[in-house]
Enzyme design. Structure first.
Site, mmCIF file in Angstrom:
data_model
loop_
_atom_site.group_PDB
_atom_site.id
_atom_site.type_symbol
_atom_site.label_atom_id
_atom_site.label_comp_id
_atom_site.label_asym_id
_atom_site.label_seq_id
_atom_site.Cartn_x
_atom_site.Cartn_y
_atom_site.Cartn_z
ATOM 1 N N ASP A 1 0.841 -1.203 0.000
ATOM 2 C CA ASP A 1 0.000 0.000 0.000
ATOM 3 C C ASP A 1 0.872 1.248 0.000
ATOM 4 O O ASP A 1 1.557 1.542 0.980
ATOM 5 C CB ASP A 1 -0.889 0.019 1.254
ATOM 6 C CG ASP A 1 -1.800 1.245 1.264
ATOM 7 O OD1 ASP A 1 -2.919 1.139 0.714
ATOM 8 O OD2 ASP A 1 -1.398 2.298 1.788
ATOM 9 N N TYR B 1 3.195 9.822 -0.509
ATOM 10 C CA TYR B 1 4.266 9.226 0.300
ATOM 11 C C TYR B 1 5.648 9.432 -0.350
ATOM 12 O O TYR B 1 6.664 9.174 0.288
ATOM 13 C CB TYR B 1 4.034 7.716 0.538
ATOM 14 C CG TYR B 1 2.741 7.343 1.219
ATOM 15 C CD1 TYR B 1 1.945 8.307 1.853
ATOM 16 C CD2 TYR B 1 2.301 6.027 1.239
ATOM 17 C CE1 TYR B 1 0.750 7.953 2.459
ATOM 18 C CE2 TYR B 1 1.112 5.668 1.860
ATOM 19 C CZ TYR B 1 0.338 6.639 2.458
ATOM 20 O OH TYR B 1 -0.851 6.283 3.058
ATOM 21 N N LYS C 1 -2.791 5.837 -4.459
ATOM 22 C CA LYS C 1 -3.936 6.725 -4.187
ATOM 23 C C LYS C 1 -3.739 8.072 -4.873
ATOM 24 O O LYS C 1 -2.605 8.585 -4.917
ATOM 25 C CB LYS C 1 -4.080 6.961 -2.668
ATOM 26 C CG LYS C 1 -3.934 5.694 -1.833
ATOM 27 C CD LYS C 1 -4.084 5.924 -0.338
ATOM 28 C CE LYS C 1 -3.686 4.677 0.441
ATOM 29 N NZ LYS C 1 -2.285 4.653 0.885
ATOM 30 N N HIS D 1 -7.776 9.373 -2.041
ATOM 31 C CA HIS D 1 -7.102 9.380 -0.740
ATOM 32 C C HIS D 1 -7.966 10.002 0.367
ATOM 33 O O HIS D 1 -8.051 9.464 1.470
ATOM 34 C CB HIS D 1 -5.757 10.111 -0.874
ATOM 35 C CG HIS D 1 -4.734 9.660 0.109
ATOM 36 N ND1 HIS D 1 -3.402 9.532 -0.200
ATOM 37 C CD2 HIS D 1 -4.831 9.314 1.408
ATOM 38 C CE1 HIS D 1 -2.744 9.115 0.867
ATOM 39 N NE2 HIS D 1 -3.584 8.983 1.854
HETATM 40 N N1 LIG Z 1 -5.352 6.274 3.626
HETATM 41 C C1 LIG Z 1 -4.802 7.041 4.543
HETATM 42 O O1 LIG Z 1 -5.185 8.205 4.718
HETATM 43 C C2 LIG Z 1 -3.701 6.515 5.368
HETATM 44 C C3 LIG Z 1 -3.097 5.326 5.021
HETATM 45 N N2 LIG Z 1 -2.079 4.815 5.781
HETATM 46 C C4 LIG Z 1 -1.512 3.519 5.350
HETATM 47 O O2 LIG Z 1 -1.577 2.609 6.447
HETATM 48 C C5 LIG Z 1 -0.277 2.120 6.741
HETATM 49 C C6 LIG Z 1 -0.124 1.775 8.203
HETATM 50 O O3 LIG Z 1 -0.383 2.883 9.023
HETATM 51 P P1 LIG Z 1 0.745 3.608 9.901
HETATM 52 O O4 LIG Z 1 0.331 5.005 10.109
HETATM 53 O O5 LIG Z 1 2.031 3.428 9.240
HETATM 54 O O6 LIG Z 1 0.645 2.901 11.321
HETATM 55 P P2 LIG Z 1 0.794 1.404 11.904
HETATM 56 O O7 LIG Z 1 -0.341 1.226 12.843
HETATM 57 O O8 LIG Z 1 0.994 0.434 10.819
HETATM 58 O O9 LIG Z 1 2.096 1.506 12.801
HETATM 59 C C7 LIG Z 1 3.372 1.644 12.255
HETATM 60 C C8 LIG Z 1 4.344 1.884 13.416
HETATM 61 O O10 LIG Z 1 4.409 0.729 14.254
HETATM 62 C C9 LIG Z 1 5.741 0.218 14.278
HETATM 63 N N3 LIG Z 1 5.612 -1.245 14.217
HETATM 64 C C10 LIG Z 1 5.172 -1.997 13.183
HETATM 65 N N4 LIG Z 1 5.137 -3.298 13.513
HETATM 66 C C11 LIG Z 1 5.560 -3.387 14.776
HETATM 67 C C12 LIG Z 1 5.759 -4.467 15.674
HETATM 68 N N5 LIG Z 1 5.494 -5.724 15.314
HETATM 69 N N6 LIG Z 1 6.221 -4.194 16.922
HETATM 70 C C13 LIG Z 1 6.510 -2.930 17.304
HETATM 71 N N7 LIG Z 1 6.351 -1.855 16.498
HETATM 72 C C14 LIG Z 1 5.868 -2.078 15.242
HETATM 73 C C15 LIG Z 1 6.434 0.800 13.076
HETATM 74 O O11 LIG Z 1 7.816 0.975 13.322
HETATM 75 P P3 LIG Z 1 8.985 0.266 12.423
HETATM 76 O O12 LIG Z 1 8.784 0.701 11.014
HETATM 77 O O13 LIG Z 1 10.227 0.795 13.028
HETATM 78 O O14 LIG Z 1 8.811 -1.214 12.635
HETATM 79 C C16 LIG Z 1 5.743 2.162 12.942
HETATM 80 O O15 LIG Z 1 6.315 3.083 13.832
HETATM 81 C C17 LIG Z 1 0.633 3.252 6.253
HETATM 82 O O16 LIG Z 1 1.977 2.871 6.142
HETATM 83 C C18 LIG Z 1 -0.043 3.607 4.954
HETATM 84 O O17 LIG Z 1 0.274 2.668 3.953
HETATM 85 C C19 LIG Z 1 -1.636 5.471 6.904
HETATM 86 C C20 LIG Z 1 -2.170 6.678 7.270
HETATM 87 C C21 LIG Z 1 -3.271 7.300 6.540
HETATM 88 O O1 LIG Z 2 -0.685 8.739 5.411
HETATM 89 C C1 LIG Z 2 -1.646 9.008 4.701
HETATM 90 O O2 LIG Z 2 -2.052 8.217 3.841
HETATM 91 C C2 LIG Z 2 -2.365 10.294 4.872
HETATM 92 O O3 LIG Z 2 -3.283 10.549 4.192
HETATM 93 C C3 LIG Z 2 -2.003 11.322 5.852
HETATM 94 O O4 LIG Z 2 -1.362 10.879 6.954
HETATM 95 C C4 LIG Z 2 -1.393 12.505 5.127
HETATM 96 O O5 LIG Z 2 -0.448 12.061 4.199
HETATM 97 C C5 LIG Z 2 -0.769 13.508 5.984
HETATM 98 O O6 LIG Z 2 0.086 13.176 6.763
HETATM 99 C C6 LIG Z 2 -1.175 14.909 5.811
HETATM 100 O O7 LIG Z 2 -0.508 15.719 6.682
#
Ligand SMILES: NC(=O)C1=CN([C@@H]2O[C@H](COP(=O)(O)OP(=O)(O)OC[C@H]3O[C@@H](n4cnc5c(N)ncnc54)[C@H](OP(=O)(O)O)[C@@H]3O)[C@@H](O)[C@H]2O)C=CC1
Ligand SMILES: O=C(O)C(=O)[C@@H](O)[C@H](O)C(=O)CO
Length: 277
Positions: A46, A51, A80, A113
């Site tokens: 994803d 990003y 997205k 998005h």
């Molecule tokens: N559509 C939207 O608007 C959005 C979409 N997203 C999507 O969702 C994905 C996931 O969300 P995200 O915000 O990254 O949050 P997550 O809930 O996936 O958490 C990620 C964090 O947790 C840590 N982590 C991951 N696995 C473990 C583990 N097993 N033990 C301890 N720590 C862990 C990672 O650190 P480390 O990397 O150091 O392991 C990172 O700091 C994003 O990467 C993106 O693709 C996110 C935000 C908004």
């Molecule tokens: O991470 C995503 O996919 C998001 O939509 C948001 O977190 C966004 O990119 C953002 O951080 C805006 O400030």
């Protein structure tokens, strides 16, 4: 072996778990993380134009295919359209730009998005065009509330396959999940681990101990066992592997209910009814 994919409303199969790559701006780190994930068994990646790592993701996909012998068709790649690109012509261009950066000739899933007021319906028409032309295998939305979905569905020719929203045990999104499922729209969880904040939770810790699993594995299992696609982010190969080892155990109904009961309707990210980016 439990279920690892779901059938979307257009009969496309989508993996229940994937790798997220938000906040992975370094192209080499994005490439290594994607390669490590595919090596570990992930098939869903994803990303998003915003990003700024689509190039690295594309390099990771190429390297992983070379290493594992997998083909592009074995993978499920999501990107997205960013808010500033919403609109008909600009969405068509944004899609091609994402493909060019990824080095791919199609995406499996393309999402709106965020629900930019006054723009998302026109954007959806462009997404429908891409879908009908066979340029993308499935189209969906992200951060849509029930009222956004009702508005979009009024006049839509294609029903979104997924709605990707913030979801974790502190924000279970039950009404949105019920509404989405009633309309054939699959929920997909972003921040499935609440960006790590939930990993010290006592209830989850106690459940994890019982199964001999980590807190992250229990949370991710709760998502997929409830039929919700989850895309945890990690750039650490051990945690990438750990997060994928969730298909060999099953939570009891009581444990599922105990995790559901942690809901506080608490967001860690932006509110889809009040964002300014
Ligand atoms: N559509 C939207 O608007 C959005 C979409 N997203 C999507 O969702 C994905 C996931 O969300 P995200 O915000 O990254 O949050 P997550 O809930 O996936 O958490 C990620 C964090 O947790 C840590 N982590 C991951 N696995 C473990 C583990 N097993 N033990 C301890 N720590 C862990 C990672 O650190 P480390 O990397 O150091 O392991 C990172 O700091 C994003 O990467 C993106 O693709 C996110 C935000 C908004
Ligand atoms: O991470 C995503 O996919 C998001 O939509 C948001 O977190 C966004 O990119 C953002 O951080 C805006 O400030």
């Amino acid at each position: 072996m439990t279920q690892t994919t779901v059938t979307l409303n257009n009969d496309v199969e989508m993996p229940l778990e994937g790798l997220g790559v938000f906040r992975v701006e370094d192209q080499a780190v994005a490439a290594q993380s994607v390669q490590a994930a595919i090596r570990a068994g992930y098939r869903l990646i994803d990303t998003a134009a915003i990003y700024q790592n689509e190039q690295g993701v594309g390099e990771g996909i190429k390297a992983a295919c070379k290493e594992t012998g997998l083909k592009r068709e074995d993978l499920f790649i999501t990107s997205k359209v960013w808010n500033a690109d919403q609109g008909y012509a600009s969405t068509l261009k944004a899609y091609q730009d994402s493909l060019d950066r990824l080095g791919l000739d199609y995406l499996d899933l393309y999402l709106i998005h965020w629900p930019v007021e006054g723009r998302y319906k026109e954007t959806w028409r462009a997404m429908e065009h891409l879908y009908k032309e066979g340029k993308v295998r499935a189209i969906g939305v992200s951060n849509f509330q029930i009222h956004h979905l009702e508005d979009l569905l009024d006049g839509a020719e294609v029903v979104p396959v997924v709605n990707q929203v913030e979801r974790h045990p502190r924000l279970t999104q039950q009404p949105l999940k019920d509404f989405s499922e009633a309309h054939g729209i699959r929920l997909e969880a972003w921040a499935p681990l609440m960006v790590g904040e939930l990993l010290q939770d006592k209830t989850i810790g106690a459940i994890a101990e019982k199964y001999g699993k980590s807190a992250a594995q229990v949370i991710l299992r709760w998502h997929i066992q409830g039929g919700v696609i989850a895309i945890p982010k990690s750039v650490n190969e051990d945690r990438i592997k750990e997060n994928f080892a969730i298909f060999d155990f099953e939570l009891t109904e009581a444990d599922m209910a105990a995790i559901n009961a942690l809901n506080q309707d608490h967001r860690t990210g932006a509110d889809p009814d009040n964002f300014d980016f």
